[in-house]
Design a protein around this motif. Structure first.
Motif, PDB file in Angstrom:
ATOM      1  N   PHE A  36       0.817  -1.212   0.000  1.00  0.00           N
ATOM      2  CA  PHE A  36       0.000   0.000   0.000  1.00  0.00           C
ATOM      3  C   PHE A  36       0.850   1.261   0.000  1.00  0.00           C
ATOM      4  O   PHE A  36       0.488   2.265  -0.615  1.00  0.00           O
ATOM      5  N   SER A  37       2.006   1.255   0.654  1.00  0.00           N
ATOM      6  CA  SER A  37       2.851   2.448   0.646  1.00  0.00           C
ATOM      7  C   SER A  37       3.484   2.659  -0.727  1.00  0.00           C
ATOM      8  O   SER A  37       3.642   3.788  -1.175  1.00  0.00           O
ATOM      9  N   VAL A  39       2.105   1.729  -3.615  1.00  0.00           N
ATOM     10  CA  VAL A  39       1.027   2.161  -4.507  1.00  0.00           C
ATOM     11  C   VAL A  39       0.675   3.623  -4.261  1.00  0.00           C
ATOM     12  O   VAL A  39       0.409   4.377  -5.201  1.00  0.00           O
ATOM     13  N   SER A  40       0.684   4.064  -3.026  1.00  0.00           N
ATOM     14  CA  SER A  40       0.302   5.449  -2.733  1.00  0.00           C
ATOM     15  C   SER A  40       1.357   6.442  -3.194  1.00  0.00           C
ATOM     16  O   SER A  40       1.055   7.616  -3.386  1.00  0.00           O
ATOM     17  N   ARG A  41       2.600   6.020  -3.403  1.00  0.00           N
ATOM     18  CA  ARG A  41       3.647   6.926  -3.878  1.00  0.00           C
ATOM     19  C   ARG A  41       3.590   7.144  -5.384  1.00  0.00           C
ATOM     20  O   ARG A  41       4.166   8.097  -5.885  1.00  0.00           O
ATOM     21  N   GLU A  42       2.904   6.281  -6.121  1.00  0.00           N
ATOM     22  CA  GLU A  42       2.834   6.425  -7.565  1.00  0.00           C
ATOM     23  C   GLU A  42       1.948   7.602  -7.940  1.00  0.00           C
ATOM     24  O   GLU A  42       0.976   7.917  -7.277  1.00  0.00           O
ATOM     25  N   GLN A  43       2.292   8.254  -9.042  1.00  0.00           N
ATOM     26  CA  GLN A  43       1.500   9.363  -9.542  1.00  0.00           C
ATOM     27  C   GLN A  43       0.232   8.811 -10.182  1.00  0.00           C
ATOM     28  O   GLN A  43       0.286   7.793 -10.881  1.00  0.00           O
ATOM     29  N   PRO A  44      -0.895   9.467  -9.978  1.00  0.00           N
ATOM     30  CA  PRO A  44      -2.125   8.977 -10.587  1.00  0.00           C
ATOM     31  C   PRO A  44      -2.074   9.149 -12.101  1.00  0.00           C
ATOM     32  O   PRO A  44      -1.553  10.133 -12.619  1.00  0.00           O
TER      33      PRO A  44
END
Length: 92
Positions: A36-37, A39-44
């Motif tokens: 989850f960490s 995935v959350s760092r990737e740019q949308p």
């Protein structure tokens, strides 16, 4: 009255199973937190044709900051969703 004497081998086996189960749960939680960490760092991703937030914000600011605009009491009529309550008279 019956007294049950547990065998030390059976007790050690239960302790090992409990510790292994606890360790595996902690490992799964750590793995999920890591995923989850990352995935959350990737740019949308931006879809083709999607509205851009900065452009929409600039349009809103420029439309609301008209210098000679009279204040209206009917915001829905102003954006064209509902008809105005008092129609303007037609010029002959």
């Amino acid at each position: 009255m019956k007294i049950v004497v547990r065998d030390s081998i059976q007790t050690m086996q239960r302790v090992k199973v409990g510790v292994i189960g606890l360790a595996s749960v902690l490992l799964l939680i750590g793995l999920a937190a890591t995923i989850f960490s990352i995935v959350s760092r990737e740019q949308p991703g931006v879809a083709a044709g999607a509205p851009k937030a900065d452009v929409a914000a600039n349009l809103t600011v420029s439309n609301s900051a008209a210098p000679n605009a009279a204040p209206t009491t009917e915001p829905l009529a102003e954006i064209g969703v509902a008809p105005a309550a008092s129609p303007t008279p037609a010029k002959p």
